[in-house]
Design an enzyme around this catalytic site. Structure first.
Site, mmCIF file in Angstrom:
data_model
loop_
_atom_site.group_PDB
_atom_site.id
_atom_site.type_symbol
_atom_site.label_atom_id
_atom_site.label_comp_id
_atom_site.label_asym_id
_atom_site.label_seq_id
_atom_site.Cartn_x
_atom_site.Cartn_y
_atom_site.Cartn_z
ATOM 1 N N ARG A 84 -6.009 52.940 -74.483
ATOM 2 C CA ARG A 84 -6.526 54.275 -74.817
ATOM 3 C C ARG A 84 -6.707 54.472 -76.318
ATOM 4 N NH1 ARG A 84 -1.324 57.947 -73.075
ATOM 5 N NH2 ARG A 84 0.211 57.132 -74.540
ATOM 6 N N GLU A 85 -6.231 53.513 -77.102
ATOM 7 C CA GLU A 85 -6.327 53.620 -78.564
ATOM 8 C C GLU A 85 -7.694 53.092 -79.004
ATOM 9 O OE1 GLU A 85 -2.736 51.513 -79.652
ATOM 10 O OE2 GLU A 85 -1.496 52.937 -78.550
ATOM 11 N N HIS B 190 -3.231 49.133 -83.690
ATOM 12 C CA HIS B 190 -2.971 50.237 -82.766
ATOM 13 C C HIS B 190 -3.435 51.543 -83.395
ATOM 14 C CE1 HIS B 190 -0.245 48.179 -79.810
ATOM 15 N NE2 HIS B 190 -0.257 47.286 -80.781
ATOM 16 N N TYR C 46 -2.028 55.965 -82.919
ATOM 17 C CA TYR C 46 -2.375 56.570 -84.170
ATOM 18 C C TYR C 46 -1.119 56.909 -84.943
ATOM 19 C CZ TYR C 46 -1.200 60.854 -81.561
ATOM 20 O OH TYR C 46 -0.555 61.794 -80.798
ATOM 21 N N GLU D 55 -1.002 51.252 -87.316
ATOM 22 C CA GLU D 55 -1.358 52.445 -86.547
ATOM 23 C C GLU D 55 -2.459 53.126 -87.362
ATOM 24 O OE1 GLU D 55 -0.223 53.328 -83.609
ATOM 25 O OE2 GLU D 55 1.685 52.265 -83.399
HETATM 26 ZN ZN LIG Z 1 -0.375 51.226 -79.390
#
Ligand SMILES: [Zn+2]
Ligand SMILES: *[C@@H]1O[C@H](CO)[C@@H](O)[C@H](O)[C@H]1NC(C)=O
Length: 417
Positions: A180-181, A303, A305, A378
């Site tokens: 979903r990232e 990744h 966030y 992130e």
């Molecule tokens: Zn992640």
């Protein structure tokens, strides 16, 4: 007429998708142990109707979680009884998903002349990504597509390798383990596009390829990524069924790095399920074999966030012997990111910044695959931005430039050592 037919098609594609109408996104910062314990109980609750986007870790650290409308009043009640200050960042996350769908649909379709370029300006599907990589292989020099395995549902696990000559060490970049990232996948793909299309004309790219070979795996979790595009935008894990009720393993908890320890769930229904054993998942296993074969000098997990650059380790508060050196380079990379658009990326280990997480890929690379420089990003946005994973596609280009600036800084840093 043709537009009409396309519209029907688009609606049909959405029929099976999970709807997030009136799902609320909460933000809570626990201010004492009592509140933290309450949030952790919600996180570990057997019900799992609450989807934590940022899991509870310690006092004074943000948590963000998505709550279905039928649970909103109950959750508010619990938070009230904990006397926790509660912020509701969004009261209807489906609206944001709808906006995203609309943005996605208006990409290139009316401007067919630009369609081939526009794949990297939106959140491309797995097939679009795969086709794009193959088209680069046909069109450009110094790159090749490598299939290093298959996903549970039989999709190819694909990498693209850039190499302008023999004898160079490899820098390895993987993204999309948490499907979903989307920004992590799109940012990597845009860097791939730049490398493929400007090699030989862009001095920055030429320099990077003079120093190292580069391997990118833009979608390590293709089944999950397909699922986020077609069935559930908020899906995180892979798609192998575990039991009658629950599907999916968190691939970034399935590696041999403190596997079975804290920060990963033994429960197959939990979004952080660690898997039935170390490397029980074909995607994690194939990636690990590929990394061992390649023996990169550096390994990056991308990744989203929170805007972090994370150094090892994630599975323990303990740090590797060369932690100072790795951290020093990470600060340089964060400064390079800041110089692009002014965004602040914080440097630290997962236990310092987020929480302990066992079974992670970049820990494994450092511990088991002898990769000296192992990091996890992130990407944007920050916590409290409001829509976390649902980032408008206009962010793709700036985010890719940030990631590129960091990778470039790291590459030069490794070389000068
Ligand atoms: Zn992640
Ligand atoms: C949390 O933040 C408050 C206010 O800044 C501070 O007084 C407290 O010591 C912090 N607690 C911990 C455990 O960091």
């Amino acid at each position: 007429m043709s537009t009409f037919i396309i519209l029907i098609f688009m609606c049909a594609a959405q029929v099976g998708a999970k709807i997030y109408s009136h799902y609320h996104l909460f933000k809570v910062i626990p201010q004492n142990q009592f509140q933290l314990t309450g949030l952790k109980a919600m996180f570990e609750d057997g019900d799992y109707k609450i989807d934590f986007w940022i899991a509870p870790s310690s006092v004074n650290r943000t948590t963000e979680f998505l709550v279905p409308p039928s649970y909103v009043s109950r959750v508010k009640g619990i938070l009230h009884s904990l006397d926790a200050e509660t912020h509701i960042l969004n009261k209807n996350i489906q609206e944001v998903i709808d906006q995203e769908n609309e943005e996605q649909a208006h990409n290139g379709s009316q401007y067919t002349a630009y369609a081939s370029n526009s794949v990297t300006d939106k959140y491309a599907s797995y097939n679009e990504i795969k086709n794009l990589l193959h088209s680069y292989e046909t069109k450009y020099k110094h790159l090749s597509v490598i299939k290093f395995g298959k996903s549970f549902e039989g999709r190819d696990l694909v990498a693209i390798k850039f190499s302008t000559g023999p004898g160079k060490r490899v820098i390895f970049v993987e993204s999309g383990m948490h499907c979903r990232e989307w920004i992590s996948i799109a940012s990597s793909l845009k860097i791939i596009e730049r490398m493929a299309t400007t090699l030989g004309q862009d001095p920055e790219i030429d320099e990077l390829l003079r120093l190292y070979d580069w391997i990118f795996v833009p979608t390590v979790n293709p089944d999950g990524y397909y699922y986020t595009h077609n069935f559930d935008r908020m899906w995180r894990k892979n798609r192998r069924p575990i039991n009658f009720f629950c599907t999916g393993t968190d691939l970034n908890r399935n590696f041999a790095a403190g596997w079975g320890g804290p920060g990963a769930s033994p429960n197959p229904c939990n979004p952080t399920f660690r898997g039935t054993s170390v490397f029980s998942e074909p995607e994690a296993k194939a990636l690990a074999s590929f990394v061992k074969l390649v023996q990169p000098i550096a390994f990056f997990s991308v990744h989203a966030y929170s805007q972090y650059i994370m150094t090892p380790y994630g599975y323990t508060y303990k740090k590797p012997a060369d932690s100072m050196e790795l951290t020093h380079l990470a600060h340089k990379a964060a400064a390079a990111i800041k110089a692009v658009n002014g965004l602040k990326f914080t440097v630290g280990t997962p236990p310092e910044l987020l929480y302990i997480a066992t079974g992670g890929a970049y820990d494994w690379a450092k511990l088991e695959a002898n990769v000296k420089y192992s990091y996890a990003f992130e990407l944007r946005p920050t916590q409290s931005y409001g829509n976390g994973f649902l980032l408008p596609k206009r962010n793709i280009k700036p985010s890719s430039l940030e990631l590129f600036a960091a990778l470039k800084t790291f590459a030069k840093g490794f070389y000068n050592r």
